[in-house]
Design an enzyme around this catalytic site. Structure first.
Site, mmCIF file in Angstrom:
data_model
loop_
_atom_site.group_PDB
_atom_site.id
_atom_site.type_symbol
_atom_site.label_atom_id
_atom_site.label_comp_id
_atom_site.label_asym_id
_atom_site.label_seq_id
_atom_site.Cartn_x
_atom_site.Cartn_y
_atom_site.Cartn_z
ATOM 1 N N GLY A 73 -14.158 -23.836 11.151
ATOM 2 C CA GLY A 73 -14.083 -23.679 12.570
ATOM 3 C C GLY A 73 -14.052 -24.912 13.564
ATOM 4 O O GLY A 73 -13.459 -24.842 14.804
ATOM 5 N N THR A 74 -14.951 -25.802 13.349
ATOM 6 C CA THR A 74 -15.109 -27.037 14.349
ATOM 7 C C THR A 74 -13.878 -27.703 14.202
ATOM 8 O O THR A 74 -13.375 -28.025 15.293
ATOM 9 C CB THR A 74 -16.237 -27.663 13.718
ATOM 10 O OG1 THR A 74 -17.542 -27.074 13.680
ATOM 11 C CG2 THR A 74 -16.551 -29.030 14.455
ATOM 12 N N GLN A 182 -16.893 -15.723 17.171
ATOM 13 C CA GLN A 182 -17.828 -14.485 17.284
ATOM 14 C C GLN A 182 -17.369 -13.120 17.496
ATOM 15 O O GLN A 182 -17.953 -11.965 17.228
ATOM 16 C CB GLN A 182 -18.863 -14.649 18.299
ATOM 17 C CG GLN A 182 -19.731 -15.808 18.111
ATOM 18 C CD GLN A 182 -20.721 -15.829 16.736
ATOM 19 O OE1 GLN A 182 -20.811 -14.504 16.313
ATOM 20 N NE2 GLN A 182 -21.315 -16.835 16.231
ATOM 21 N N SER A 199 -13.541 -18.753 12.540
ATOM 22 C CA SER A 199 -14.075 -19.317 11.613
ATOM 23 C C SER A 199 -14.698 -18.078 10.625
ATOM 24 O O SER A 199 -15.109 -17.242 10.796
ATOM 25 C CB SER A 199 -15.533 -19.752 12.108
ATOM 26 O OG SER A 199 -16.132 -20.381 10.941
ATOM 27 N N ALA A 200 -13.911 -18.340 9.410
ATOM 28 C CA ALA A 200 -14.117 -17.208 8.338
ATOM 29 C C ALA A 200 -15.363 -17.000 8.037
ATOM 30 O O ALA A 200 -15.806 -15.918 7.703
ATOM 31 C CB ALA A 200 -13.480 -17.858 6.959
ATOM 32 N N CYS A 325 -26.027 -24.762 16.953
ATOM 33 C CA CYS A 325 -25.488 -26.180 16.545
ATOM 34 C C CYS A 325 -26.160 -27.148 16.999
ATOM 35 O O CYS A 325 -25.603 -28.312 16.754
ATOM 36 C CB CYS A 325 -23.999 -25.833 16.625
ATOM 37 S SG CYS A 325 -23.238 -24.829 15.759
#
Length: 383
Positions: A73-74, A182, A199-200, A325
C-alpha cells in the site's frame, strides 16, 4: 497462565481471510512462472494474473486496464502522489492534502517539496472532519496539480466527505487522489476520484500487495524508472500467488461488508460508551456517527501509551497506539495533533471478521483495571 490472545489491530493488518489462504496455496502451484513469457506455465500464470485483475476491478467498479498491482500500500500511495504530480507538472507544482493523511502520503509530499514543489495542508475539526470550505479554497488556488484525501482516517475512523471534496476538485479542474486503504472491502467506493489506492492486508489479503487505480483520461506519469510491466505504472514482477489471494479475498470481503459492518458497528458503539463511562479522564476521539464500522480510538490522561500497549499485550490484547505508522518515532500522532485532541495514552482498537462479542467484553472488563494500575505506578491515584 498466559491469557488467550485477542487480536484487535485489524486497521494495521486483518487476519488472513480463509479465501485468501485457499487461493494462495493453489496459486503457489500454478502461478510461479513469469506471466510475460510464452511457454505453457507462463501462459497459465498470465491467465491467473488477468483473472485476478478482472476480479479486483469488478469489485471496485473500475476497468481492468485502470488497475495495477503494487508491492504494498505504501508503494501504491507514493506512486499515486508522485505520479499524479508528474503528470500535471505543466498545470502547476502544488499538492493539496488534508492534515490527517497517512504518513506514506505525507512522505511523498515531503519528497515533492524537497524537489522544489509546494504543498498546502487543509485542516480538520476536533472530530477529524475535513474543513470543506478551506479545501475548496485550496484546490481553487493557483498552480494546483493534485489533491489528496484519505477516505477515512486510519487512526480515528472518521469518514471524510470524499464526494463533496471531489466536486470541489472538479470545479477547479484538479484531479483527486483518494487513499482508500481503510474503506475498500468495508464500505462502498465513493465517486469522483481520479486516482485511488488500497492495501490487501487491510481486508484480510496477504501482505505485500497494494492496488493503484488510475482512471482513464487522468494525467498521470510513473515516477519510477521505465518498466514494461503493469502497463508501465509499476516496475518489477508482481508476487502472483499473493495477488491472486488478494483479489479473491477482496471479492469475498466486499460481499460480506454490509453484514460485517452491521455486526461490528454495535460492538464499537459499546466500546465507545463503556470506555467513556468506566475509565476516568479519557477522551474517545473521532466522529461518533460518520465513522468506520470497525475502529475506535481513545486517549487516557496520566498514562504512557507505550506502557499501556505492553500492559494490554501481557493480558493478551493486541492493539495499537498513537500514529499507527510513526509510533516507533515516539512522536505524538500528527492526526491527533491536527484534531487538537488528547494524545496521551492513546489506544486504537480495530475489529475484524474473527472478533467476537466475548472478545470485546473481556477487553472492556480488563481495561479499567489495567489503566488504574498504570496510573498508580505513576503516582496518580484518587481519580
Amino acid at each position: 497462565m498466559i491469557p488467550s490472545p485477542v487480536y484487535l489491530d485489524a486497521a494495521t493488518a486483518a487476519p488472513l481471510h480463509p479465501v485468501a489462504r485457499q487461493a494462495l496455496l493453489a496459486a503457489l502451484d500454478d502461478g510461479w512462472a513469469d506471466p510475460d513469457r510464452l511457454y505453457a506455465s507462463a501462459r497459465r500464470a498470465r491467465q491467473l494474473l488477468d483473472a485476478a485483475r478482472e476480479a479486483a476491478a469488478d469489485t471496485l467498479g473500475v476497468r481492468p486496464d485502470e488497475l495495477s498491482f503494487t508491492a504494498n500500500g505504501t508503494t501504491a500511495a507514493h506512486s499515486a502522489v508522485l505520479g499524479g504530480l508528474a503528470g500535471r507538472r505543466r498545470a502547476g507544482t502544488v499538492l493539496v492534502h488534508s492534515a490527517i493523511e497517512h504518513s506514506a502520503v505525507l512522505h511523498a509530499a515531503e519528497r515533492h517539496v524537497a524537489g522544489g514543489g509546494a504543498a498546502s495542508e487543509v485542516p480538520v475539526d476536533r472530530l477529524g472532519r475535513l474543513d470543506l470550505d478551506a479545501w475548496s479554497r485550496a484546490v481553487a488556488g493557483p498552480g494546483v496539480a493534485l489533491a489528496a484525501l484519505i477516505a477515512a482516517s486510519h487512526e480515528v475512523g472518521t469518514v471524510q466527505p470524499v464526494e463533496a471534496a471531489a466536486a470541489a476538485c472538479a470545479d477547479a479542474g484538479v484531479p483527486l487522489y483518494v487513499d482508500a486503504a481503510q474503506t475498500v472491502a468495508r464500505m462502498p467506493v465513493p465517486a469522483g476520484w481520479s486516482v485511488l489506492t488500497a492495501s490487501a492486508r487491510k481486508w484480510g489479503g496477504p501482505p505485500g500487495v497494494g492496488l493503484l487505480v488510475v482512471r482513464k483520461g487522468t494525467r498521470w506519469e510513473s515516477p519510477w524508472p521505465a518498466d514494461e510491466r503493469e502497463a508501465g505504472r509499476v516496475p518489477g514482477t508482481v508476487n502472483l500467488p499473493a495477488v491472486v489471494a488478494a483479489a479473491a479475498s477482496l471479492r469475498a470481503a466486499a460481499a460480506d461488508a454490509a453484514a460485517e459492518a452491521a455486526r461490528l458497528a454495535p460492538l464499537v458503539d459499546r466500546i465507545r460508551a463503556r470506555v467513556a463511562a468506566e475509565v476516568p479522564d479519557v477522551e474517545v476521539v473521532g466522529d461518533p456517527e460518520r465513522r468506520l464500522p470497525h475502529l475506535v480510538t481513545f486517549s487516557c490522561l496520566y498514562v504512557d501509551g507505550e506502557a499501556l500497549l505492553h500492559a494490554l499485550d501481557r493480558r493478551g490484547f493486541a492493539v495499537s497506539s498513537g500514529s499507527s505508522c510513526t509510533s516507533s518515532t515516539l512522536r505524538p500522532s500528527h492526526v491527533l495533533e491536527a484534531m487538537g485532541v488528547l494524545s496521551h495514552g492513546n489506544v486504537r482498537v480495530s475489529l475484524h471478521r474473527g472478533t467476537t462479542e466475548a472478545d470485546v467484553e473481556r477487553f472492556l472488563a480488563e481495561l479499567p483495571g489495567i489503566i488504574a494500575d498504570l496510573r498508580a505506578q505513576a503516582g496518580v491515584v484518587g481519580l
